[in-house]
Scaffold this motif. Structure first.
Motif, short mmCIF file in Angstrom:
data_model
loop_
_atom_site.label_atom_id
_atom_site.label_comp_id
_atom_site.label_asym_id
_atom_site.label_seq_id
_atom_site.Cartn_x
_atom_site.Cartn_y
_atom_site.Cartn_z
N LEU A 1 1.05 -1.14 -0.01
CA LEU A 1 0.29 0.02 -0.03
C LEU A 1 0.92 1.10 -0.15
N ALA A 2 1.00 2.03 -1.17
CA ALA A 2 2.00 2.88 -1.58
C ALA A 2 1.83 4.06 -0.61
N GLU A 3 0.74 4.64 0.14
CA GLU A 3 0.56 5.66 0.80
C GLU A 3 1.16 5.45 2.20
N GLY A 4 0.99 4.28 2.73
CA GLY A 4 1.46 3.71 3.91
C GLY A 4 1.00 2.65 4.49
N HIS A 5 1.41 2.18 5.66
CA HIS A 5 0.93 0.94 6.08
C HIS A 5 1.22 0.87 7.62
N VAL A 6 0.49 0.04 8.31
CA VAL A 6 0.61 -0.47 9.70
C VAL A 6 1.91 -1.27 10.22
N THR A 7 2.59 -0.79 11.09
CA THR A 7 3.57 -1.50 11.29
C THR A 7 3.71 -1.72 12.89
N GLY A 8 4.51 -2.70 13.51
CA GLY A 8 4.66 -3.13 14.69
C GLY A 8 5.81 -2.90 15.54
N SER A 9 6.08 -2.35 16.50
CA SER A 9 7.34 -2.02 17.18
C SER A 9 7.20 -2.60 18.78
N ALA A 10 8.22 -2.54 19.23
CA ALA A 10 8.35 -3.27 20.69
C ALA A 10 9.50 -2.00 21.59
N GLN B 1 13.74 1.78 18.45
CA GLN B 1 13.40 0.53 19.08
C GLN B 1 13.05 -0.66 17.97
N PRO B 2 13.03 -1.80 18.22
CA PRO B 2 13.11 -2.98 17.35
C PRO B 2 11.66 -2.95 16.67
N GLY B 3 11.27 -3.18 15.60
CA GLY B 3 9.87 -2.99 14.85
C GLY B 3 10.07 -3.42 13.28
N GLY B 4 8.69 -3.46 12.71
CA GLY B 4 8.91 -3.57 11.29
C GLY B 4 7.45 -3.77 10.62
N ASP C 1 2.67 3.23 13.18
CA ASP C 1 3.51 2.31 14.00
C ASP C 1 2.62 1.96 15.56
N ILE C 2 2.41 0.57 15.67
CA ILE C 2 1.45 0.46 16.86
C ILE C 2 2.59 -0.40 17.67
N ARG C 3 2.82 0.37 18.84
CA ARG C 3 3.95 -0.05 19.68
C ARG C 3 3.43 -0.66 20.94
N PHE C 4 4.22 -1.85 21.40
CA PHE C 4 3.89 -2.49 22.68
C PHE C 4 5.00 -2.58 23.72
N LEU C 5 4.85 -2.80 24.75
CA LEU C 5 5.92 -2.63 25.82
C LEU C 5 6.12 -4.18 26.07
N LEU C 6 7.28 -4.35 26.05
CA LEU C 6 7.87 -5.71 26.38
C LEU C 6 8.85 -5.80 27.60
N GLU C 7 9.09 -6.54 28.51
CA GLU C 7 10.19 -7.02 29.21
C GLU C 7 11.17 -7.85 29.24
N VAL C 8 12.22 -7.57 29.22
CA VAL C 8 13.26 -8.53 29.36
C VAL C 8 14.50 -8.14 30.09
N ASP C 9 15.01 -9.25 30.69
CA ASP C 9 16.12 -9.20 31.71
C ASP C 9 17.21 -8.88 30.87
N PRO C 10 17.85 -7.67 31.29
CA PRO C 10 19.15 -7.29 30.58
C PRO C 10 20.40 -8.25 30.56
N LYS C 11 20.44 -9.27 31.32
CA LYS C 11 21.28 -10.28 31.48
C LYS C 11 21.33 -11.25 30.16
#
Length: 180
Positions: free
Chosen positions: A42-51, A74-77, A130-140
């Motif tokens: 879709l040339a004008e734009g599109h939904v993306t997902g990020s974390a 942030q990661p996303g695509g 861009d629709i963004r979600f909050l994720l949690e990860v141990d930095p170790k």
């Protein structure tokens, strides 16, 4: 395409400030109007997902230095036809950082952003909703470098502006710590 799941998530979401509210309304309008909103074609734009990936104590965020754009993000695509934007954000987070099974915080959207992607040799300028979600990860947990990024790094939340001072990034940091 099943736009109703995303529209329901958007209906349950409350924007953080007036700037995000403007983008939120534009996103809802775009999704309602475009049956192909999840398609990259879709040339004008599109939904993306990020974390927005944070440490359990919310003092660090995992950012990647995007190779093509030469900036920290942030990661996303792209959804590439997948209407489950949360699944897209999780997949992109895992692919771009190497983290496995990040914990999704909450059951809804964390942030909504609309930004213009500049024209390049392959595509005309277009918008990412861009629709963004909050994720949690141990930095170790070890992160993995990937071909799309020059580097993947845990960044102290208080130093995010040194890596990317765009309002989009700073708004997400403020949501975790209002003085960030």
């Amino acid at each position: 395409m099943h736009r109703q799941v995303l529209l329901t998530l958007l209906d349950r979401y409350e924007p953080w400030d007036l700037n995000e509210a403007r983008m939120y309304l534009a996103t809802k309008e775009f999704v309602r109007a475009q049956p192909r909103c999840f398609e990259r074609s879709l040339a004008e734009g599109h939904v993306t997902g990020s974390a927005w990936i944070v440490s359990p104590d919310r003092t660090q965020v995992l950012l990647m230095h995007h190779r093509k754009l030469d900036r920290w993000f942030q990661p996303g695509g792209h959804c590439d036809g997948d209407s489950d934007v949360r699944r897209v954000a999780l997949k992109e987070a895992e692919e771009e950082t190497g983290v496995q099974n990040p914990r999704v915080v909450g059951d809804g959207i964390f942030d909504v952003d609309v930004h213009l992607i500049p024209a390049n040799a392959k595509e005309a300028a277009h918008y990412h909703y861009d629709i963004r979600f909050l994720l949690e990860v141990d930095p170790k947990v070890p992160v993995v470098q990937n071909p799309e990024a020059k580097e993947v790094r845990w960044v102290p939340l208080a130093e995010v502006a040194r890596y990317n001072d765009s309002e989009s990034i700073l708004r997400m940091a403020r949501k975790l710590h209002p003085t960030a």
